[in-house]
Design an enzyme around this catalytic site. Structure first.
Site, PDB file in Angstrom:
ATOM      1  N   GLY A   1       0.817  -1.211   0.000  1.00  0.00           N
ATOM      2  CA  GLY A   1       0.000   0.000   0.000  1.00  0.00           C
ATOM      3  C   GLY A   1       0.844   1.251   0.000  1.00  0.00           C
ATOM      4  N   THR A   2       0.224   2.338  -0.448  1.00  0.00           N
ATOM      5  CA  THR A   2       0.906   3.624  -0.506  1.00  0.00           C
ATOM      6  C   THR A   2      -0.111   4.692  -0.885  1.00  0.00           C
ATOM      7  OG1 THR A   2       2.789   4.795  -1.466  1.00  0.00           O
ATOM      8  CG2 THR A   2       1.498   3.457  -2.938  1.00  0.00           C
ATOM      9  N   THR A   3       0.325   5.928  -0.921  1.00  0.00           N
ATOM     10  CA  THR A   3      -0.490   7.030  -1.446  1.00  0.00           C
ATOM     11  C   THR A   3       0.402   7.904  -2.310  1.00  0.00           C
ATOM     12  OG1 THR A   3      -1.915   7.061   0.525  1.00  0.00           O
ATOM     13  CG2 THR A   3      -1.933   9.017  -0.876  1.00  0.00           C
TER      14      THR A   3
END
Length: 233
Positions: free
Chosen positions: A12-14
């Site tokens: 996950g990341t943004t």
């Protein structure tokens, strides 16, 4: 607790890219997760491709890094052959070719942003599968699920550089508050006709949302501030 080490790891990341009147602002969190573990809490997910084009990476870190390495090599050759820097569109299409040609093996979504003298600031999204979409703003990673409505309300055409940077930092901090796979610090890269500016926002300086707890001193901070006494036996 039994752990299946061969099970697929959630990643996950943004990542965010925003255009403004004169250039673009790219932003990302810094948490690299491997399933339930944080493998790196201060990674840099905004990678330089050329002097005027940068890449935001999400998904598999290994996949996105090898794509960026290949594209950086091809763009260097392109610049030598053409005698001028590659445009943002050329860089984005190279990434699209690699992503689409290897879509069965790559697990990565990317955002390409930069500035060139022909079209100014441009943002291109290249999600899983290798589609390429030119957008005024692009968001990606697991944290993007929480940001679509926010961007529909907050983004506006003709923003200034400061407005765009504040929007990106606010959006990443919102995603960090909601998404367990996003966290750490916020890094931004601003690209315009004057060059590139990198900024760093420490985690304890970000705005708090949704009843988040105030940051507390870590054990290392407490130990470093306390006087060190010699051991006695």
């Amino acid at each position: 607790m039994d752990l299946d080490l061969n099970a697929p790891h959630s990643m996950g990341t943004t990542i965010i890219g925003v255009t403004y009147d004169g250039g673009v602002v790219l932003g990302a969190d810094s948490r690299t997760s491997t399933g339930m573990y944080v493998a790196n809490r201060a990674s840099d997910k905004i990678t330089q491709l050329t002097d005027n084009v940068y890449l935001c990476r999400s998904g598999s870190a290994a996949d996105s890094q090898i794509v960026s390495d290949y594209v950086r090599h091809f763009l260097h050759q392109h610049t030598i052959q053409q005698g001028q820097p590659a445009t943002v569109k050329v860089a984005a299409n190279l990434i699209r070719l690699l992503a689409y040609g290897n879509k069965n093996m790559l697990q990565t979504g990317m955002i390409v942003g930069g500035w060139d003298k022909y079209e100014g600031g441009k943002i291109y999204g290249v999600p899983l599968g290798g589609t390429i979409v030119e957008q005024p703003f692009a968001i990606g990673g697991s944290g993007s699920s929480y940001l679509y409505g926010f961007f529909d309300q907050a983004w506006k055409d003709g923003m200034t550089k400061d407005e765009a940077e504040k929007l990106v930092v606010k959006a990443v901090s919102l995603a960090i508050a909601r998404d367990g796979a996003s966290g750490g610090v916020v890094r931004t890269v601003t690209i315009n006709s004057e060059g590139v500016t990198r900024n760093f926002y420490a985690g304890d300086t970000l705005p708090l949302w949704h009843e988040e707890l105030e940051p507390q001193n870590s054990l290392l901070d407490i130990l470093s501030s306390a006087p060190i006494e010699p051991m006695r036996t």
